[in-house]
Design a protein around this motif. Structure first.
Motif, PDB file in Angstrom:
ATOM      1  N   LEU A 154       0.829  -1.204   0.000  1.00  0.00           N
ATOM      2  CA  LEU A 154       0.000   0.000   0.000  1.00  0.00           C
ATOM      3  C   LEU A 154       0.867   1.258   0.000  1.00  0.00           C
ATOM      4  O   LEU A 154       0.521   2.258  -0.635  1.00  0.00           O
ATOM      5  N   LEU A 155       2.009   1.205   0.691  1.00  0.00           N
ATOM      6  CA  LEU A 155       2.906   2.356   0.730  1.00  0.00           C
ATOM      7  C   LEU A 155       3.446   2.660  -0.663  1.00  0.00           C
ATOM      8  O   LEU A 155       3.466   3.820  -1.096  1.00  0.00           O
ATOM      9  N   ARG A 156       3.884   1.614  -1.377  1.00  0.00           N
ATOM     10  CA  ARG A 156       4.421   1.831  -2.713  1.00  0.00           C
ATOM     11  C   ARG A 156       3.328   2.291  -3.667  1.00  0.00           C
ATOM     12  O   ARG A 156       3.554   3.117  -4.545  1.00  0.00           O
ATOM     13  N   LYS A 157       2.106   1.773  -3.488  1.00  0.00           N
ATOM     14  CA  LYS A 157       0.985   2.203  -4.324  1.00  0.00           C
ATOM     15  C   LYS A 157       0.673   3.674  -4.068  1.00  0.00           C
ATOM     16  O   LYS A 157       0.331   4.411  -5.007  1.00  0.00           O
ATOM     17  N   GLY A 158       0.798   4.096  -2.799  1.00  0.00           N
ATOM     18  CA  GLY A 158       0.591   5.499  -2.498  1.00  0.00           C
ATOM     19  C   GLY A 158       1.638   6.380  -3.153  1.00  0.00           C
ATOM     20  O   GLY A 158       1.323   7.456  -3.686  1.00  0.00           O
ATOM     21  N   GLN A 159       2.892   5.933  -3.134  1.00  0.00           N
ATOM     22  CA  GLN A 159       3.957   6.663  -3.822  1.00  0.00           C
ATOM     23  C   GLN A 159       3.676   6.750  -5.315  1.00  0.00           C
ATOM     24  O   GLN A 159       3.873   7.793  -5.947  1.00  0.00           O
ATOM     25  N   GLU A 160       3.221   5.637  -5.879  1.00  0.00           N
ATOM     26  CA  GLU A 160       2.911   5.609  -7.306  1.00  0.00           C
ATOM     27  C   GLU A 160       1.844   6.640  -7.649  1.00  0.00           C
ATOM     28  O   GLU A 160       1.941   7.331  -8.670  1.00  0.00           O
ATOM     29  N   PHE A 161       0.848   6.759  -6.797  1.00  0.00           N
ATOM     30  CA  PHE A 161      -0.225   7.725  -7.043  1.00  0.00           C
ATOM     31  C   PHE A 161       0.320   9.152  -7.027  1.00  0.00           C
ATOM     32  O   PHE A 161       0.010   9.962  -7.911  1.00  0.00           O
ATOM     33  N   ILE A 162       1.163   9.485  -6.033  1.00  0.00           N
ATOM     34  CA  ILE A 162       1.736  10.834  -5.933  1.00  0.00           C
ATOM     35  C   ILE A 162       2.581  11.144  -7.162  1.00  0.00           C
ATOM     36  O   ILE A 162       2.481  12.224  -7.765  1.00  0.00           O
ATOM     37  N   LEU A 163       3.419  10.194  -7.576  1.00  0.00           N
ATOM     38  CA  LEU A 163       4.306  10.417  -8.718  1.00  0.00           C
ATOM     39  C   LEU A 163       3.520  10.475 -10.030  1.00  0.00           C
ATOM     40  O   LEU A 163       3.896  11.190 -10.958  1.00  0.00           O
ATOM     41  N   THR A 164       2.427   9.729 -10.101  1.00  0.00           N
ATOM     42  CA  THR A 164       1.559   9.804 -11.276  1.00  0.00           C
ATOM     43  C   THR A 164       0.976  11.202 -11.419  1.00  0.00           C
ATOM     44  O   THR A 164       0.960  11.773 -12.518  1.00  0.00           O
ATOM     45  N   MET A 165       0.515  11.763 -10.313  1.00  0.00           N
ATOM     46  CA  MET A 165      -0.013  13.123 -10.337  1.00  0.00           C
ATOM     47  C   MET A 165       1.066  14.130 -10.740  1.00  0.00           C
ATOM     48  O   MET A 165       0.815  15.087 -11.477  1.00  0.00           O
ATOM     49  N   ALA A 166       2.297  13.904 -10.262  1.00  0.00           N
ATOM     50  CA  ALA A 166       3.405  14.800 -10.602  1.00  0.00           C
ATOM     51  C   ALA A 166       3.734  14.714 -12.095  1.00  0.00           C
ATOM     52  O   ALA A 166       3.987  15.740 -12.743  1.00  0.00           O
ATOM     53  N   LEU A 167       3.734  13.514 -12.639  1.00  0.00           N
ATOM     54  CA  LEU A 167       3.983  13.352 -14.078  1.00  0.00           C
ATOM     55  C   LEU A 167       2.948  14.109 -14.896  1.00  0.00           C
ATOM     56  O   LEU A 167       3.286  14.811 -15.864  1.00  0.00           O
ATOM     57  N   GLU A 168       1.692  13.984 -14.521  1.00  0.00           N
ATOM     58  CA  GLU A 168       0.625  14.663 -15.254  1.00  0.00           C
ATOM     59  C   GLU A 168       0.685  16.183 -15.070  1.00  0.00           C
ATOM     60  O   GLU A 168       0.285  16.928 -15.962  1.00  0.00           O
ATOM     61  N   LEU A 169       1.192  16.619 -13.920  1.00  0.00           N
ATOM     62  CA  LEU A 169       1.272  18.049 -13.642  1.00  0.00           C
ATOM     63  C   LEU A 169       2.401  18.719 -14.426  1.00  0.00           C
ATOM     64  O   LEU A 169       2.214  19.794 -15.013  1.00  0.00           O
ATOM     65  N   PHE A 170       3.570  18.078 -14.448  1.00  0.00           N
ATOM     66  CA  PHE A 170       4.758  18.723 -15.021  1.00  0.00           C
ATOM     67  C   PHE A 170       5.021  18.375 -16.489  1.00  0.00           C
ATOM     68  O   PHE A 170       5.715  19.127 -17.173  1.00  0.00           O
ATOM     69  N   LEU A 171       4.498  17.247 -16.954  1.00  0.00           N
ATOM     70  CA  LEU A 171       4.797  16.808 -18.311  1.00  0.00           C
ATOM     71  C   LEU A 171       3.533  16.770 -19.160  1.00  0.00           C
ATOM     72  O   LEU A 171       2.440  16.492 -18.658  1.00  0.00           O
ATOM     73  N   SER A 172       3.692  17.005 -20.448  1.00  0.00           N
ATOM     74  CA  SER A 172       2.568  16.867 -21.373  1.00  0.00           C
ATOM     75  C   SER A 172       2.295  15.390 -21.624  1.00  0.00           C
ATOM     76  O   SER A 172       3.154  14.528 -21.374  1.00  0.00           O
ATOM     77  N   LYS A 173       1.111  15.085 -22.126  1.00  0.00           N
ATOM     78  CA  LYS A 173       0.786  13.700 -22.475  1.00  0.00           C
ATOM     79  C   LYS A 173       1.772  13.155 -23.509  1.00  0.00           C
ATOM     80  O   LYS A 173       2.177  11.998 -23.454  1.00  0.00           O
ATOM     81  N   GLN A 174       2.151  14.003 -24.456  1.00  0.00           N
ATOM     82  CA  GLN A 174       3.087  13.572 -25.486  1.00  0.00           C
ATOM     83  C   GLN A 174       4.435  13.208 -24.876  1.00  0.00           C
ATOM     84  O   GLN A 174       5.047  12.206 -25.250  1.00  0.00           O
ATOM     85  N   ARG A 175       4.891  14.030 -23.925  1.00  0.00           N
ATOM     86  CA  ARG A 175       6.178  13.760 -23.280  1.00  0.00           C
ATOM     87  C   ARG A 175       6.109  12.492 -22.443  1.00  0.00           C
ATOM     88  O   ARG A 175       7.057  11.697 -22.420  1.00  0.00           O
ATOM     89  N   ILE A 176       4.995  12.278 -21.746  1.00  0.00           N
ATOM     90  CA  ILE A 176       4.820  11.055 -20.955  1.00  0.00           C
ATOM     91  C   ILE A 176       4.904   9.835 -21.866  1.00  0.00           C
ATOM     92  O   ILE A 176       5.602   8.855 -21.555  1.00  0.00           O
ATOM     93  N   LEU A 177       4.212   9.888 -23.000  1.00  0.00           N
ATOM     94  CA  LEU A 177       4.225   8.756 -23.923  1.00  0.00           C
ATOM     95  C   LEU A 177       5.609   8.561 -24.537  1.00  0.00           C
ATOM     96  O   LEU A 177       6.057   7.433 -24.731  1.00  0.00           O
ATOM     97  N   GLU A 178       6.298   9.662 -24.826  1.00  0.00           N
ATOM     98  CA  GLU A 178       7.651   9.579 -25.387  1.00  0.00           C
ATOM     99  C   GLU A 178       8.600   8.875 -24.414  1.00  0.00           C
ATOM    100  O   GLU A 178       9.356   7.969 -24.802  1.00  0.00           O
ATOM    101  N   ILE A 179       8.576   9.275 -23.146  1.00  0.00           N
ATOM    102  CA  ILE A 179       9.455   8.653 -22.149  1.00  0.00           C
ATOM    103  C   ILE A 179       9.082   7.190 -21.952  1.00  0.00           C
ATOM    104  O   ILE A 179       9.952   6.316 -21.859  1.00  0.00           O
ATOM    105  N   TYR A 180       7.786   6.915 -21.903  1.00  0.00           N
ATOM    106  CA  TYR A 180       7.316   5.535 -21.730  1.00  0.00           C
ATOM    107  C   TYR A 180       7.807   4.638 -22.865  1.00  0.00           C
ATOM    108  O   TYR A 180       8.377   3.563 -22.627  1.00  0.00           O
TER     109      TYR A 180
END
Length: 252
Positions: A154-180
């Protein structure tokens, strides 16, 4: 009591500092390509430990040099709501919970039935744990692979949620897909779209045909297994399904 409170405060401060460090790294990724991911580093260690050598293919290519067919195929296969959600697809999460609950209930019912049918003197047979299916989006997968361990807590899942929000906040969808697409695993030591295209089809990621792109996308849940079973009936059937869905996949 005071030493305990100080210790807890230090632990909390360290946890907050770590999350801030992760968030700053994500913000930097808006302009700087990540050199490696947490998952990749763990794979390097595993290969060196088991083989004593490193088998590795990876080459970063810009978003424009990755076939749109592959982008559509990956979105159709992994996250068909990618351009519309804000990092977490709550409908997919709800469906995943329902599937997991049904799978667990079925497993328990089978275990109870097997227990009644078995003779009293017979040793109990270990029950196979049902495979738990998730509702992870492309952004969630990227957050996990970039910065986190493979633990399922649950702790790691919580971290994943926070970092997911950060990715969406700072990066464009295109950049997220490019890195992925430049970092996702496509076989043992095969990472990123360019390496996958060269490894399986001896061509660049820009030149992938629709069927080739669909087949690569289908491999993503278990690339090492599918790499060893290229003639899999499931792989062929699922490829046809994704190929049919690609036309409706929205690109960022």
């Amino acid at each position: 009591m005071k030493p305990l409170l100080r210790w807890l405060a230090l632990v909390l401060l360290a946890a907050v500092a770590l999350e801030l460090f992760f968030v700053l790294r994500i913000a930097l990724m808006a302009v700087v390509d990540p050199q490696s991911t947490s998952f990749q580093r763990s794979e390097i260690w595993a290969q060196l430990h088991s083989r004593g050598s490193l088998r590795w293919q990876q080459q970063w290519v810009p978003y424009a040099q990755i076939s749109d067919h592959l982008k559509r195929a990956v979105i159709a296969s992994e996250d068909d709501g990618f351009v519309n959600h804000e990092g977490v697809d709550w409908n997919a999460v709800e469906k995943a919970w329902e599937r997991n609950a049904r799978a667990e209930a079925l497993a328990q019912a089978r275990a109870a039935k097997a227990g009644k049918a078995a003779p009293a003197a017979s040793p109990a047979q270990p029950q196979r744990v049902p495979k738990i299916r998730g509702g992870s989006t492309i952004t969630q997968q990227l957050a996990k692979n970039l910065l986190l361990s493979g633990e399922r807590t649950l702790l790691r899942k919580g971290q994943e949620f926070i970092l997911t929000m950060a990715l969406e906040l700072f990066l464009s969808k295109q950049r997220i897909l490019e890195i992925y697409l430049n970092n996702v695993e496509w076989g043992e030591g095969v990472f990123g779209a360019e390496a996958a295209a060269q490894h399986y089809y001896r061509k660049s990621a820009a030149r992938l045909a629709p069927a080739e792109a669909a087949r690569l996308a289908v491999m993503l849940p278990a690339p090492k297994r599918f790499e060893k079973t290229p003639g899999s009936a499931y792989l062929a059937g699922r490829t046809r399904t994704i190929l049919a869905r690609m036309g409706s996949a929205q690109l960022p």
